[in-house]
Each structure stands twice: as C-alpha cells, then as structure tokens.
Design a protein around this motif. Sequence first.
Motif, PDB file in Angstrom:
ATOM      1  N   GLU A   1       5.075  14.242   3.020  1.00 14.19           N
ATOM      2  CA  GLU A   1       5.622  14.372   1.820  1.00 14.19           C
ATOM      3  C   GLU A   1       4.742  14.379   0.454  1.00 14.19           C
ATOM      4  OE1 GLU A   1       9.884  11.683   1.714  1.00 14.19           O
ATOM      5  OE2 GLU A   1       8.146  10.762   2.840  1.00 14.19           O
ATOM      6  N   SER A   2       5.351  14.931  -0.591  1.00 13.14           N
ATOM      7  CA  SER A   2       4.512  14.900  -1.658  1.00 13.14           C
ATOM      8  C   SER A   2       4.046  13.377  -1.944  1.00 13.14           C
ATOM      9  CB  SER A   2       5.288  15.310  -3.046  1.00 13.14           C
ATOM     10  OG  SER A   2       5.433  16.694  -2.768  1.00 13.14           O
ATOM     11  N   GLY A   3       2.904  13.051  -2.320  1.00 15.66           N
ATOM     12  CA  GLY A   3       2.404  11.853  -2.615  1.00 15.66           C
ATOM     13  C   GLY A   3       1.833  11.089  -1.431  1.00 15.66           C
TER      14      GLY A   3
ATOM     15  N   PRO B   1       6.651   5.226  -0.771  1.00 17.68           N
ATOM     16  CA  PRO B   1       6.440   4.025  -1.210  1.00 17.68           C
ATOM     17  C   PRO B   1       5.338   4.446  -2.467  1.00 17.68           C
ATOM     18  CG  PRO B   1       5.156   4.132   0.625  1.00 17.68           C
ATOM     19  CD  PRO B   1       5.866   5.116   0.820  1.00 17.68           C
ATOM     20  N   ASP B   2       5.456   3.401  -3.540  1.00 15.47           N
ATOM     21  CA  ASP B   2       4.302   3.340  -4.480  1.00 15.47           C
ATOM     22  C   ASP B   2       2.984   3.037  -4.056  1.00 15.47           C
ATOM     23  OD1 ASP B   2       2.775   3.184  -6.698  1.00 15.47           O
ATOM     24  OD2 ASP B   2       4.374   1.771  -7.757  1.00 15.47           O
ATOM     25  N   PRO B   3       2.018   3.956  -4.019  1.00  9.48           N
ATOM     26  CA  PRO B   3       0.372   3.602  -3.412  1.00  9.48           C
ATOM     27  C   PRO B   3       0.136   2.369  -4.128  1.00  9.48           C
ATOM     28  CG  PRO B   3       0.528   5.841  -4.123  1.00  9.48           C
ATOM     29  CD  PRO B   3       2.074   5.301  -4.563  1.00  9.48           C
ATOM     30  N   ALA B   4       0.508   1.876  -5.455  1.00  4.99           N
ATOM     31  CA  ALA B   4       0.250   0.742  -6.054  1.00  4.99           C
ATOM     32  C   ALA B   4       0.762  -0.519  -5.422  1.00  4.99           C
ATOM     33  CB  ALA B   4       0.333   0.734  -7.374  1.00  4.99           C
TER      34      ALA B   4
ATOM     35  N   SER C   1      -7.646  -4.608 -10.925  1.00 10.28           N
ATOM     36  CA  SER C   1      -6.197  -4.899 -10.730  1.00 10.28           C
ATOM     37  C   SER C   1      -5.342  -3.528 -10.921  1.00 10.28           C
ATOM     38  CB  SER C   1      -5.798  -5.893 -11.729  1.00 10.28           C
ATOM     39  OG  SER C   1      -5.830  -5.548 -13.112  1.00 10.28           O
ATOM     40  N   ASP C   2      -5.874  -2.410 -11.419  1.00  2.00           N
ATOM     41  CA  ASP C   2      -5.415  -1.166 -11.663  1.00  2.00           C
ATOM     42  C   ASP C   2      -5.702  -0.191 -10.434  1.00  2.00           C
ATOM     43  OD1 ASP C   2      -4.070  -2.224 -14.080  1.00  2.00           O
ATOM     44  OD2 ASP C   2      -5.974  -1.446 -15.197  1.00  2.00           O
TER      45      ASP C   2
ATOM     46  N   CYS D   1       3.495  -2.313   8.431  1.00  2.00           N
ATOM     47  CA  CYS D   1       3.576  -0.764   8.437  1.00  2.00           C
ATOM     48  C   CYS D   1       4.317  -0.267   7.326  1.00  2.00           C
ATOM     49  CB  CYS D   1       4.628  -0.367   9.609  1.00  2.00           C
ATOM     50  SG  CYS D   1       4.820   1.407   9.780  1.00  2.00           S
ATOM     51  N   ALA D   2       3.715   0.743   6.612  1.00  2.00           N
ATOM     52  CA  ALA D   2       4.194   1.388   5.178  1.00  2.00           C
ATOM     53  C   ALA D   2       5.557   1.978   5.433  1.00  2.00           C
ATOM     54  CB  ALA D   2       3.235   2.074   4.439  1.00  2.00           C
TER      55      ALA D   2
END
Length: 330
Positions: free
Chosen positions: A44-46, A277-280, A20-21, A286-287
């Motif tokens: 972008e960063s991330g 967006p937060d990858p989690a 789940s993490d 579409c992201a």
Amino acid sequence: MTTTPLLRVRDLRVTYGSGSDAVPAVRGVDLDLAAGEKLGIAGESGCGKSTLALALLRLLPPAATVEGRVLLNGEDVLTMRWGRLRAVRWAGASLVFQGAMHSLNAVHRIGDQIAEPVLLHHRTTPARARERVATLLRQVGLPADRARAYPHELSGGQRQRVMIAMALACDPQLIIADEPTTALDVMIQAQILRLIGQLVAEQRIGLVMISHDLAVLADTCDRLAVMYAGRVVEDGPARAVHTRARHPYGRALAAAFPRVGDPASRRAPRGLPGDPPDPAALPGGCAFRPRCPVPVAACADREPALAPVGDERHRVACVVTAAEEGGPLC
C-alpha cells in the motif's frame, strides 16, 4: 558455483528526521537480484516502497538517514565517494520515476533530455549522441523524429516510453521502475509492461519494479516481495505470492482486486479494513496485528522474521503461518 547477485541489499534502514522526531520508513530490508531477473515490490501507499527505491541510488533528501548495505556488483553504493556515485548513476543503475510529465523538463526537447546522460557518461560527440537517441526511441517504439518534440506534445504512453529510453541511455545493468504505469490507461499499461519485459530479457538487465498492483507484478516479474510498514513480510516466486500468498496481508492485497468474470468479487470486493500504521507510532509486536484477521497472542511479542514456507524460495514473516508449518511461533 555461487554467482554474486547483481544487487544485494542487507539490513537497509531509512529514517527521516532525528531524535524524538525520527520516523522509520524502511526497517531492515534484505533483497537479492540476479542479472536478467525481475523483482517486484508491492504494498500500500506509505509502506516504504518509493523510499526503498530512492535509497538504492542515494537519492533521498539530507533529512534521511540510511543504514545497511546496498551492493551493486559487489560495490557498496552507500559508501561510494561522490564522483564514483555519479558514474554509477545512469551507467550502472538508472531510475524510471512515476509521473513522466513531472519528471521531464517541459522547456527542453525530449531528444536533448535523452542525450544529456549520453554526453555526460560516454563523453561522445553531439552527432553520435543524436544517433544514440534515435536508436533508443526506435527501441521503445517511437519514431526517431519525435526527438524534436516537447513533452506536452506527446501522449502519456509516449512520455513513459521516453522515460524508459532515458533509463536505457547509458546501458545500465539495473533499472529501478517506481510505479512506471500508474497514470496510464489499461491498454497502454499493457504495452509498456510488455516493452519493459522484452528489453530486460534481451539486454540481461536486472529490474526492480515497484507497484501497489500484485496482478501487474505477477505478470511482469519473476519474484515478488510484499512490504508492510517498512518491512518485507513475504517474498517468493511472483505467481506463488500472487495466487497462494501465505501472509494475511499478501492475501488481502490479492483479494482487493475484483476478478474478471467473477460477479461475487465485483459486487463485494474484499478490501482490507483499517489504514496502514503511522510509521512514527508503530504498534508493538507485528505491525500488521491491528488489521490482521487471524491474530494470536504471540503476534504482540515481537516482529517475526522471514522464514521459509513450503520451500526455500517462498518466505513469510508471520507467526500464524510459522505455526501452521510446524515451526516456532516467534
């Protein structure tokens, strides 16, 4: 006659953590690179650029799970035995990290640091290794006597030249440069980029260069791939992607930099609202949809795959662009 690419990446996926993490950082990236070709990766960063670079040589921490294929001259880096992988690093492919001061050992002379991979991989004598160091320093525009200097005795540009010399030490076929000029002023940045381009052309080295700056990559590279939320959303000839981006994100990246001589862009640069967006917790479909200026209902259905626009060399993952080209929305 079809030649095998120097580097072929297929469905590369990198996940940090498990269960789940689990956090997906790279999500199904495909890339090809020929010998002597320069590929830029922007975003972008991330967005997953540095994770992608480290995954190509299996330099990620144990917490990362890497899946897919990374073929270097047809040999899969991800399935290599440890001994073979050690031989490939430096001699087959090398990495130029961002932040040279943090990458160099502060208590060792730079000549010793450049000589270390030469002694390890070429199994030569210390005298020949010193000769190789002198040649490399001259090749990157530094006097040979700088081999006795410590990192703190060099300027930022000189330290970055040392990092490039280290990357070239064992005559690799591939160099991965992760933000190699981020900490440098504009004049030194231009010198370093020109140097990298010359060395790649002269020695037929493949180059993967990572940056958040589309203009730098367009001036340096042959092709450009734009990443967002761990995926490539646009790729094609560098100039075309920079000046005629077809994905809304690619257009936003290009527009975020004010143009010299254009008062309107200087006074009101067109940035991209919102945050990556937060990858989690990626949105469905579409992201890029939550930040997109031209979303349609189909954007929520699923993430679009890369598809040709205009010609086979320029591809975009966008349902709106696909509709403009007369293709299916998904």
